[in-house]
Design a protein around this motif. Structure first.
Motif, PDB file in Angstrom:
ATOM      1  N   GLU A  35      39.956 -19.411  31.786  1.00 28.59           N
ATOM      2  CA  GLU A  35      39.946 -20.372  30.685  1.00 28.59           C
ATOM      3  C   GLU A  35      41.345 -20.919  30.460  1.00 28.59           C
ATOM      4  OE1 GLU A  35      38.083 -20.637  26.204  1.00 28.59           O
ATOM      5  OE2 GLU A  35      39.168 -18.811  26.730  1.00 28.59           O
ATOM      6  N   MET A  36      41.429 -22.240  30.272  1.00 29.18           N
ATOM      7  CA  MET A  36      42.689 -22.891  29.940  1.00 29.18           C
ATOM      8  C   MET A  36      42.604 -23.404  28.513  1.00 29.18           C
ATOM      9  SD  MET A  36      43.651 -25.123  33.328  1.00 29.18           S
ATOM     10  CE  MET A  36      45.364 -25.362  32.842  1.00 29.18           C
ATOM     11  N   VAL A  37      43.520 -22.954  27.683  1.00 28.59           N
ATOM     12  CA  VAL A  37      43.537 -23.365  26.280  1.00 28.59           C
ATOM     13  C   VAL A  37      44.874 -24.021  25.972  1.00 28.59           C
ATOM     14  CG1 VAL A  37      43.406 -22.598  23.887  1.00 28.59           C
ATOM     15  CG2 VAL A  37      41.924 -21.560  25.607  1.00 28.59           C
ATOM     16  N   ALA A  38      44.809 -25.184  25.344  1.00 25.25           N
ATOM     17  CA  ALA A  38      46.015 -25.904  24.945  1.00 25.25           C
ATOM     18  C   ALA A  38      46.397 -25.501  23.526  1.00 25.25           C
ATOM     19  CB  ALA A  38      45.777 -27.405  25.003  1.00 25.25           C
ATOM     20  N   LEU A  39      47.670 -25.174  23.344  1.00 14.05           N
ATOM     21  CA  LEU A  39      48.226 -24.884  22.024  1.00 14.05           C
ATOM     22  C   LEU A  39      49.070 -26.085  21.617  1.00 14.05           C
ATOM     23  CD1 LEU A  39      48.899 -23.027  19.619  1.00 14.05           C
ATOM     24  CD2 LEU A  39      50.666 -21.961  21.061  1.00 14.05           C
ATOM     25  N   VAL A  40      48.570 -26.856  20.668  1.00 17.52           N
ATOM     26  CA  VAL A  40      49.216 -28.106  20.260  1.00 17.52           C
ATOM     27  C   VAL A  40      49.600 -27.993  18.788  1.00 17.52           C
ATOM     28  CG1 VAL A  40      48.983 -30.619  20.131  1.00 17.52           C
ATOM     29  CG2 VAL A  40      47.716 -29.347  21.882  1.00 17.52           C
ATOM     30  N   ALA A  41      50.885 -28.064  18.515  1.00 16.64           N
ATOM     31  CA  ALA A  41      51.347 -27.948  17.132  1.00 16.64           C
ATOM     32  C   ALA A  41      52.740 -28.562  17.027  1.00 16.64           C
ATOM     33  CB  ALA A  41      51.377 -26.488  16.690  1.00 16.64           C
ATOM     34  N   PRO A  42      53.131 -29.021  15.839  1.00 18.06           N
ATOM     35  CA  PRO A  42      54.466 -29.601  15.665  1.00 18.06           C
ATOM     36  C   PRO A  42      55.563 -28.577  15.931  1.00 18.06           C
ATOM     37  CG  PRO A  42      53.064 -30.048  13.757  1.00 18.06           C
ATOM     38  CD  PRO A  42      52.366 -29.026  14.584  1.00 18.06           C
ATOM     39  N   THR A 202      51.764 -27.378  24.541  1.00 19.06           N
ATOM     40  CA  THR A 202      52.132 -28.705  25.015  1.00 19.06           C
ATOM     41  C   THR A 202      52.085 -29.712  23.867  1.00 19.06           C
ATOM     42  OG1 THR A 202      51.619 -30.456  26.609  1.00 19.06           O
ATOM     43  CG2 THR A 202      49.751 -29.236  25.714  1.00 19.06           C
ATOM     44  N   HIS A 203      52.937 -30.728  23.975  1.00 21.35           N
ATOM     45  CA  HIS A 203      52.860 -31.880  23.075  1.00 21.35           C
ATOM     46  C   HIS A 203      52.101 -33.028  23.731  1.00 21.35           C
ATOM     47  CE1 HIS A 203      56.339 -30.038  20.832  1.00 21.35           C
ATOM     48  NE2 HIS A 203      55.642 -30.520  19.833  1.00 21.35           N
ATOM     49  N   ASN A 204      51.712 -32.843  24.979  1.00 20.01           N
ATOM     50  CA  ASN A 204      51.061 -33.901  25.748  1.00 20.01           C
ATOM     51  C   ASN A 204      49.556 -33.867  25.474  1.00 20.01           C
ATOM     52  OD1 ASN A 204      49.827 -35.410  27.867  1.00 20.01           O
ATOM     53  ND2 ASN A 204      51.681 -35.198  29.100  1.00 20.01           N
ATOM     54  N   HIS A 205      49.088 -34.783  24.643  1.00 20.41           N
ATOM     55  CA  HIS A 205      47.671 -34.779  24.248  1.00 20.41           C
ATOM     56  C   HIS A 205      46.764 -35.151  25.413  1.00 20.41           C
ATOM     57  CE1 HIS A 205      47.980 -34.035  19.887  1.00 20.41           C
ATOM     58  NE2 HIS A 205      49.174 -34.571  20.024  1.00 20.41           N
ATOM     59  N   GLU A 206      47.262 -35.929  26.338  1.00 17.46           N
ATOM     60  CA  GLU A 206      46.448 -36.291  27.506  1.00 17.46           C
ATOM     61  C   GLU A 206      46.161 -35.051  28.356  1.00 17.46           C
ATOM     62  OE1 GLU A 206      46.828 -39.049  31.521  1.00 17.46           O
ATOM     63  OE2 GLU A 206      47.902 -39.650  29.704  1.00 17.46           O
ATOM     64  N   LEU A 207      47.187 -34.225  28.571  1.00 14.11           N
ATOM     65  CA  LEU A 207      46.971 -32.988  29.321  1.00 14.11           C
ATOM     66  C   LEU A 207      46.144 -31.999  28.507  1.00 14.11           C
ATOM     67  CD1 LEU A 207      50.432 -32.364  31.036  1.00 14.11           C
ATOM     68  CD2 LEU A 207      48.430 -33.539  31.941  1.00 14.11           C
ATOM     69  N   ALA A 208      46.395 -31.931  27.214  1.00 16.04           N
ATOM     70  CA  ALA A 208      45.631 -31.013  26.365  1.00 16.04           C
ATOM     71  C   ALA A 208      44.140 -31.315  26.418  1.00 16.04           C
ATOM     72  CB  ALA A 208      46.138 -31.083  24.927  1.00 16.04           C
ATOM     73  N   ALA A 209      43.805 -32.597  26.498  1.00 16.72           N
ATOM     74  CA  ALA A 209      42.401 -33.003  26.522  1.00 16.72           C
ATOM     75  C   ALA A 209      41.694 -32.550  27.791  1.00 16.72           C
ATOM     76  CB  ALA A 209      42.299 -34.518  26.370  1.00 16.72           C
ATOM     77  N   ARG A 210      42.446 -32.227  28.818  1.00 16.34           N
ATOM     78  CA  ARG A 210      41.849 -31.784  30.085  1.00 16.34           C
ATOM     79  C   ARG A 210      41.553 -30.285  30.101  1.00 16.34           C
ATOM     80  NH1 ARG A 210      45.874 -34.242  34.537  1.00 16.34           N
ATOM     81  NH2 ARG A 210      44.587 -32.897  35.864  1.00 16.34           N
ATOM     82  N   ASP A 212      40.053 -26.521  28.439  1.00 18.02           N
ATOM     83  CA  ASP A 212      38.750 -26.105  27.926  1.00 18.02           C
ATOM     84  C   ASP A 212      38.674 -26.154  26.407  1.00 18.02           C
ATOM     85  OD1 ASP A 212      37.722 -25.392  30.551  1.00 18.02           O
ATOM     86  OD2 ASP A 212      39.102 -23.691  30.462  1.00 18.02           O
ATOM     87  N   ARG A 213      39.760 -25.806  25.762  1.00 18.20           N
ATOM     88  CA  ARG A 213      39.830 -25.821  24.296  1.00 18.20           C
ATOM     89  C   ARG A 213      41.217 -26.245  23.872  1.00 18.20           C
ATOM     90  NH1 ARG A 213      39.581 -20.765  21.655  1.00 18.20           N
ATOM     91  NH2 ARG A 213      39.762 -19.524  23.565  1.00 18.20           N
ATOM     92  N   ARG A 214      41.317 -26.717  22.620  1.00 21.19           N
ATOM     93  CA  ARG A 214      42.597 -27.067  22.038  1.00 21.19           C
ATOM     94  C   ARG A 214      42.697 -26.375  20.679  1.00 21.19           C
ATOM     95  NH1 ARG A 214      40.387 -30.093  25.161  1.00 21.19           N
ATOM     96  NH2 ARG A 214      38.659 -30.372  23.713  1.00 21.19           N
ATOM     97  N   VAL A 215      43.784 -25.638  20.490  1.00 14.18           N
ATOM     98  CA  VAL A 215      43.993 -24.948  19.213  1.00 14.18           C
ATOM     99  C   VAL A 215      45.353 -25.339  18.652  1.00 14.18           C
ATOM    100  CG1 VAL A 215      42.523 -22.996  19.867  1.00 14.18           C
ATOM    101  CG2 VAL A 215      45.001 -22.884  20.299  1.00 14.18           C
ATOM    102  N   THR A 216      45.531 -25.062  17.373  1.00 14.76           N
ATOM    103  CA  THR A 216      46.812 -25.318  16.731  1.00 14.76           C
ATOM    104  C   THR A 216      47.093 -24.196  15.741  1.00 14.76           C
ATOM    105  OG1 THR A 216      48.123 -27.014  15.587  1.00 14.76           O
ATOM    106  CG2 THR A 216      45.849 -26.711  14.830  1.00 14.76           C
ATOM    107  N   LEU A 217      48.229 -24.265  15.087  1.00 15.24           N
ATOM    108  CA  LEU A 217      48.615 -23.276  14.080  1.00 15.24           C
ATOM    109  C   LEU A 217      48.620 -23.935  12.709  1.00 15.24           C
ATOM    110  CD1 LEU A 217      51.441 -21.560  16.112  1.00 15.24           C
ATOM    111  CD2 LEU A 217      49.471 -20.354  15.150  1.00 15.24           C
ATOM    112  N   LEU A 218      47.941 -23.309  11.780  1.00 16.05           N
ATOM    113  CA  LEU A 218      47.877 -23.819  10.417  1.00 16.05           C
ATOM    114  C   LEU A 218      48.031 -22.643   9.459  1.00 16.05           C
ATOM    115  CD1 LEU A 218      47.345 -26.289   8.555  1.00 16.05           C
ATOM    116  CD2 LEU A 218      44.916 -25.635   8.607  1.00 16.05           C
ATOM    117  N   ASP A 219      49.086 -22.676   8.658  1.00 18.86           N
ATOM    118  CA  ASP A 219      49.359 -21.590   7.707  1.00 18.86           C
ATOM    119  C   ASP A 219      49.390 -20.229   8.398  1.00 18.86           C
ATOM    120  OD1 ASP A 219      49.425 -23.438   5.604  1.00 18.86           O
ATOM    121  OD2 ASP A 219      47.258 -23.272   5.287  1.00 18.86           O
ATOM    122  N   GLY A 220      49.938 -20.206   9.619  1.00 25.49           N
ATOM    123  CA  GLY A 220      50.105 -18.951  10.344  1.00 25.49           C
ATOM    124  C   GLY A 220      48.863 -18.446  11.044  1.00 25.49           C
ATOM    125  N   LYS A 221      47.811 -19.265  11.074  1.00 27.54           N
ATOM    126  CA  LYS A 221      46.572 -18.874  11.736  1.00 27.54           C
ATOM    127  C   LYS A 221      46.273 -19.829  12.890  1.00 27.54           C
ATOM    128  CE  LYS A 221      44.296 -16.539   7.860  1.00 27.54           C
ATOM    129  NZ  LYS A 221      45.522 -16.338   7.095  1.00 27.54           N
TER     130      LYS A 221
END
Length: 232
Positions: A35-42, A202-210, A212-221
């Motif tokens: 599984e490939m998961v993208a971690l996208v967050a500021p 990654t900050h690259n949304h085009e690669l992130a879209a490829r 399996d999943r995309r997750v981010t961090l919100l309030d430490g979760k």
């Protein structure tokens, strides 16, 4: 399919003067084989902290990191080092290749540290270089390689010991869009073929879209990216 790696209610705090800065606050996350998961967050949201904690470079202040069913958060430094050497591969934005060694020798290095013979390490390194389509650059030093070639060598080095998990922190961040896509193609093929579990910041949304999943961090979760909309 059961998870290869799990973060269970992970807490991570830092002291900033008299203040306690909470970066991870009960973070839960699971990653399965192939599984490939993208971690996208500021920037500043805690991506590197999450990767370092998952990769056993930092100890969680609460909760645990479970790798193939084994709780790892409270293991000794020596035990954690052994797990990182054998079961976890790291790729960073900058390749961190050893400049005095060739591409082949850089990929051999972690295998030699693990105890493989030079012949076996060289054979595995040659196979990985061919797989990454840079076999002809085996005897070139990093300074003689392009940015995309350097990063493909870094990826090959990260998987030289056939780890269970690959953690990547902006692996295409220093590359132009065309080269970034080419490097990602090679990384994706490697993950699918080998069955690695890969978490890629990654900050690259085009690669992130490829992925399996995309997750981010919100309030430490860790939360699905789609649940809070687009993040830069």
């Amino acid at each position: 399919m059961s998870a290869v790696i799990e973060l269970k209610s992970v807490e991570r705090h830092y002291l900033q003067g008299p203040r306690k800065l909470t970066i991870l606050n009960g973070a839960d996350f699971a990653l399965k084989r192939a599984e490939m998961v993208a971690l996208v967050a500021p920037s500043g949201a805690g991506k590197s902290t999450l990767l370092h904690t998952a990769g056993l470079l930092e100890r969680p202040d609460g909760g645990d990191v479970v790798l193939s069913g084994r709780a790892c958060g409270r293991l000794s430094d020596d035990e954690r080092t052994a797990i990182r050497r054998n079961d976890i591969g790291f790729v960073y934005q900058f390749h961190h290749l050893l400049p005095e060694f060739t591409a082949l020798e850089n990929i051999m290095m972690p295998q030699l540290v693990r105890g493989l013979s030079r012949a076996d390490a060289a054979s595995r390194a040659e196979q990985l270089l061919e797989y990454m389509k840079i076999g002809k650059r085996a005897h070139h030093r990093p300074s003689e390689l392009s940015g995309g070639e350097q990063q493909r060598v870094a990826i090959a080095r990260a998987v030289a010991n056939a780890p269970l998990v690959l953690l990547a922190d902006e692996p295409t961040g220093n590359l132009d869009p065309v080269t970034a896509s080419y490097v990602f193609d090679a990384l994706e093929a490697l993950v699918r073929q080998s069955g690695l579990a890969a978490l890629i910041a990654t900050h690259n949304h085009e690669l992130a879209a490829r992925m399996d999943r995309r997750v981010t961090l919100l309030d430490g979760k860790v939360v699905p990216l789609e649940s809070i909309g687009h993040l830069a």
